[in-house]
Motif scaffolding. Structure first.
Motif, mmCIF file in Angstrom:
data_model
loop_
_atom_site.group_PDB
_atom_site.id
_atom_site.type_symbol
_atom_site.label_atom_id
_atom_site.label_comp_id
_atom_site.label_asym_id
_atom_site.label_seq_id
_atom_site.Cartn_x
_atom_site.Cartn_y
_atom_site.Cartn_z
ATOM 1 N N ALA A 116 0.567 -1.047 0.083
ATOM 2 C CA ALA A 116 -0.036 0.445 0.090
ATOM 3 C C ALA A 116 0.956 1.315 0.662
ATOM 4 O O ALA A 116 0.704 1.866 -1.259
ATOM 5 C CB ALA A 116 -0.957 0.219 1.200
ATOM 6 N N ALA A 117 1.986 1.511 0.792
ATOM 7 C CA ALA A 117 2.459 2.437 0.636
ATOM 8 C C ALA A 117 3.400 2.656 -0.695
ATOM 9 O O ALA A 117 3.440 3.517 -1.097
ATOM 10 C CB ALA A 117 3.741 2.411 2.216
ATOM 11 N N GLN A 118 3.883 1.933 -1.165
ATOM 12 C CA GLN A 118 4.668 2.058 -2.828
ATOM 13 C C GLN A 118 3.691 2.000 -3.356
ATOM 14 O O GLN A 118 3.541 3.270 -4.375
ATOM 15 C CB GLN A 118 5.075 0.076 -2.855
ATOM 16 N N ARG A 119 2.058 1.677 -3.207
ATOM 17 C CA ARG A 119 1.602 2.111 -4.230
ATOM 18 C C ARG A 119 0.726 3.763 -3.970
ATOM 19 O O ARG A 119 1.119 4.504 -5.440
ATOM 20 C CB ARG A 119 -0.747 1.621 -4.016
ATOM 21 N N ARG A 120 0.721 4.210 -2.976
ATOM 22 C CA ARG A 120 1.045 5.937 -2.620
ATOM 23 C C ARG A 120 1.461 6.346 -3.979
ATOM 24 O O ARG A 120 1.601 7.706 -4.075
ATOM 25 C CB ARG A 120 0.362 5.822 -1.241
ATOM 26 N N GLU A 121 3.401 5.900 -3.129
ATOM 27 C CA GLU A 121 4.228 6.741 -4.222
ATOM 28 C C GLU A 121 3.856 7.037 -5.500
ATOM 29 O O GLU A 121 4.037 7.708 -6.035
ATOM 30 C CB GLU A 121 5.427 6.390 -3.836
ATOM 31 N N LEU A 122 3.730 4.872 -6.172
ATOM 32 C CA LEU A 122 3.592 5.238 -7.540
ATOM 33 C C LEU A 122 2.300 5.889 -7.965
ATOM 34 O O LEU A 122 2.687 7.064 -9.307
ATOM 35 C CB LEU A 122 3.474 3.699 -8.005
ATOM 36 N N LEU A 123 1.291 6.149 -7.604
ATOM 37 C CA LEU A 123 0.071 6.844 -7.609
ATOM 38 C C LEU A 123 0.438 8.477 -7.840
ATOM 39 O O LEU A 123 0.408 9.223 -8.142
ATOM 40 C CB LEU A 123 -0.882 6.642 -6.973
#
Length: 177
Positions: A116-123
């Motif tokens: 989820a943390a990686q997803r937030r950064e990607l978005l």
């Protein structure tokens, strides 16, 4: 590689051979290309850096003593920092995979939360790239490059979704031993 080794040692002290086996199992076919000596070179560097300590332990009758490596407090701090790090846009997918496995095996963090943390950064990065692409003239070289960045980020988001599905199911196969 160093951070993955440290994280695997967070679960329990271990000797080099056992660490190498765990890393190879965790990486599947990608682990087959791992040089056998690489783990020992990595452990020596980590020891010189003060992140691990090495002690001699009793082994098998044919191998009376073995080096066992354990984390130092500085090594534990580095593992915590590595788990909190969101490294994109140039991810090393194998390293991120090892981060998930090590976090779960040592119960350092929830792999789904790491995803989820990686997803937030990607978005966040995708929004930036899309805004920059809209500011470029149609057909420009910069616009084409930014389109490539957005496509790569979209692919990485799909891969993260697959990771989340696998880890949410609690599938033991994703933990890699």
């Amino acid at each position: 590689m160093q951070d993955a080794v440290l994280a695997m040692l967070a679960k329990e002290p271990s000797h080099g051979y056992h660490l190498r086996v765990r890393l190879r199992q965790s990486l599947g076919p990608l682990g087959e290309s791992m040089n056998s000596g690489q783990i020992y070179v990595t452990l020596a560097r980590l020891e010189r850096a003060g992140l691990v300590v090495c002690e001699w332990a009793d082994g098998l009758p044919e191998r009376p003593e073995r080096k066992v490596y354990a984390l130092t407090p500085a090594g534990q701090q580095r593992v915590a920092a590595w788990l909190a790090e969101v490294g994109w846009p140039k991810p090393d997918l194998a390293e991120f995979h090892l981060k998930l496995i090590a976090a779960a095996a040592a119960r350092l963090a929830d792999p789904v939360e790491l995803v989820a943390a990686q997803r937030r950064e990607l978005l966040r990065r995708m929004r930036e790239a899309q805004q920059a692409a809209l500011a470029e003239p149609a057909g420009s070289a910069a616009g084409l490059l930014l389109e490539g960045v957005v496509l790569r980020l979209q692919a990485d988001l799909r891969w993260l979704a697959a990771c989340e599905r696998a880890w949410s199911k609690g599938d033991d196969r994703v933990e890699g031993g």
